[in-house]
Enzyme design. Structure first.
Site, PDB file in Angstrom:
ATOM      1  N   TRP A 108       0.880  -1.084   0.227  1.00  0.00           N
ATOM      2  CA  TRP A 108       0.032  -0.017  -0.102  1.00  0.00           C
ATOM      3  C   TRP A 108       0.759   1.208  -0.022  1.00  0.00           C
ATOM      4  O   TRP A 108       0.465   2.147  -0.595  1.00  0.00           O
ATOM      5  CB  TRP A 108      -0.876  -0.008   1.248  1.00  0.00           C
ATOM      6  N   ASP A 177      -1.436   6.794   6.173  1.00  0.00           N
ATOM      7  CA  ASP A 177      -2.691   5.719   5.926  1.00  0.00           C
ATOM      8  C   ASP A 177      -2.766   4.876   6.897  1.00  0.00           C
ATOM      9  O   ASP A 177      -1.904   4.092   7.418  1.00  0.00           O
ATOM     10  CB  ASP A 177      -2.362   4.833   4.589  1.00  0.00           C
ATOM     11  N   LYS A 201     -12.626  -1.259   6.779  1.00  0.00           N
ATOM     12  CA  LYS A 201     -11.801  -2.254   7.282  1.00  0.00           C
ATOM     13  C   LYS A 201     -12.274  -2.276   8.760  1.00  0.00           C
ATOM     14  O   LYS A 201     -12.289  -3.518   9.262  1.00  0.00           O
ATOM     15  CB  LYS A 201     -10.239  -1.542   7.166  1.00  0.00           C
TER      16      LYS A 201
HETATM   17  C1  LIG Z   1      -7.272  -1.830   2.330  1.00  0.00           C
HETATM   18  C2  LIG Z   1      -6.299  -0.871   2.038  1.00  0.00           C
HETATM   19  C3  LIG Z   1      -6.166   0.141   1.285  1.00  0.00           C
HETATM   20  C4  LIG Z   1      -7.108   0.330   0.277  1.00  0.00           C
HETATM   21  O1  LIG Z   1      -8.422   0.438   0.436  1.00  0.00           O
HETATM   22  P1  LIG Z   1      -9.474   1.231  -0.794  1.00  0.00           P
HETATM   23  O2  LIG Z   1     -10.248   1.594   0.022  1.00  0.00           O
HETATM   24  O3  LIG Z   1      -9.825  -0.414  -1.457  1.00  0.00           O
HETATM   25  O4  LIG Z   1      -8.579   2.096  -1.655  1.00  0.00           O
HETATM   26  C5  LIG Z   1      -5.016   1.164   1.628  1.00  0.00           C
HETATM   27  N1  LIG Z   1      -4.273   0.944   2.604  1.00  0.00           N
HETATM   28  C6  LIG Z   1      -4.300   0.086   3.620  1.00  0.00           C
HETATM   29  C7  LIG Z   1      -3.434   0.061   4.697  1.00  0.00           C
HETATM   30  C8  LIG Z   1      -5.537  -1.022   3.479  1.00  0.00           C
HETATM   31  O5  LIG Z   1      -5.413  -1.822   4.466  1.00  0.00           O
END
Ligand SMILES: *Cc1c(COP(=O)(O)O)cnc(C)c1O
Length: 371
Positions: A108, A177, A201
């Site tokens: 990511w 993030d 998540k």
């Molecule tokens: C799942 C995830 C993403 C991607 O999320 P989307 O909403 O599908 O773009 C980005 N960063 C992390 C750390 C994730 O766990």
């Protein structure tokens, strides 16, 4: 901690299992929201009813994470991946050099760096790694005063590498993030310029991404920045239709977190759950192997190989089949890393215990037969 509805336990990292109390509330509101004779799905995004939901969601979030007043809370579409693009549009212009610094600890953060590269310079502050199994030594990071911001992924879920500390960005604006571990522990928001987290998540359902942004950083967006990605415009008034239903679900989940002890309780729970699995792995005599450095193992995504350090594809498949046979699904790791990934966002301590026991008996069966 969440009530269970059936005997299948899903260890997927992609979506949330919602608390039963949330689903039951949703069921009512879906047909008739507060006796108004309309569905919550039908609420106009500027109606008093939706405005109340929006305000309550923000204030509960602010309360749970003690978010200081000089931070705006945005609820955006486009997921976390959308913010990978939005971040450089909004902040690469903070310094003239238009350079963003990154620590890459998995898939990511690597993807976010590629998005930043489209709009400016990217500096990876450490030597390139062959595999994502650790955090490169922070004392050796090459940080400079001319960078617009410093970016890291708090829990790079695909690879199971997590920061259990807030990195020192040496006065550069810190951006993170936190999609995988947002609200899983208390957080000092004031250390950050920007934090974002995709909702699916651990905050509810897909469709909404939370962005916390310090107000004084909102003046530097590039002219080319699309309106919907422009944090200043989004922080001002409603720039476009927000993901109303996903916000409504998040509101219920935040209330659930609050009534279950808040981030402090979530942290104790996630430590206890992940420890159950890491203890089995460590005590397995290398039958199970976690490639991630002990000090940065994720509490959300427990990644491991079956059958030794190099893995054993056929044994792994038997593991997956047998686990599915007793109602534990979605344990296959991401295709880019292989192995097993048990995501614990939304499973209970008891459900994690069930996986730990399964792992021990699977080891006992297959370790003996291979001797
Ligand atoms: C799942 C995830 C993403 C991607 O999320 P989307 O909403 O599908 O773009 C980005 N960063 C992390 C750390 C994730 O766990």
């Amino acid at each position: 901690m969440m009530e269970s509805r059936n005997s299948v336990v899903d260890f997927s990292s992609d979506s949330t299992k919602l608390p039963l109390s949330v689903l039951l509330q949703t069921q009512k509101d879906l047909v008739n929201y507060r006796g108004l004779g309309v569905s919550v799905l039908e609420l106009h995004h500027r109606s008093p009813e939706f405005t109340e939901i929006l305000d309550a969601t923000k204030s509960t979030l602010r309360e749970l994470l003690k978010i200081p007043e000089n931070y705006k809370i945005l609820f955006l579409q486009c997921g976390a991946s959308g913010q990978f693009g939005a971040i450089p549009f909004n902040f690469i212009g903070l310094k003239e050099a238009r350079c963003a610094e990154f620590v890459i600890t998995g898939a990511w953060s690597a993807e976010a760096a590629e998005e930043a590269r489209k709009l400016g310079k990217v500096k990876i502050v450490h030597p390139e790694q062959n595999a994502y199994t650790t955090i490169p030594d922070p004392s050796k990071w090459d940080l400079g005063p001319d960078s617009s911001y410093f970016y890291y992924c708090a829990d790079d879920s695909v690879n199971g590498v997590a920061f259990h500390f807030i990195p020192d960005s040496k006065k550069t604006v810190l951006i993170s993030d936190m999609s995988s571990n947002f609200l899983s522990k208390p957080l000092d928001v004031s250390r950050f310029g920007v934090i974002f987290a995709a909702g699916q998540k651990s905050l509810g359902c897909a469709g909404v991404t939370v962005v916390l942004v310090r107000e004084d950083l909102l003046e530097s967006a590039l002219n080319a920045c699309p309106i919907v990605l422009n944090y200043k415009l989004q922080a001002g008034s409603i720039a476009n239709t927000p993901p109303c239903y996903s916000i409504y679900i998040m509101h219920l989940v935040l209330d659930w977190i609050k009534s279950n002890g808040g981030p402090e309780a979530m942290e104790q729970n996630s430590i206890a759950k992940s420890k159950l699995l890491y203890d089995v792995i460590e005590g397995s005599g290398e039958f199970y192997v976690c490639p991630v450095d002990v000090k940065c193992r994720s509490r959300m995504n427990v990644v491991f190989q079956v059958g030794g350090p190099a893995g054993n594809d056929s044994l792994e498949q038997i593991f997956l089949d047998k686990a599915a046979g007793v109602g534990m699904t979605s344990l296959k790791g991401h295709r880019s890393v292989g192995g097993i990934c048990a995501s614990l966002h939304n499973v209970t301590l008891e459900e994690t215990q069930k996986l730990a026991e399964f792992m021990m008996s699977f080891k006992n069966e297959h370790h003996l037969s291979s001797d």
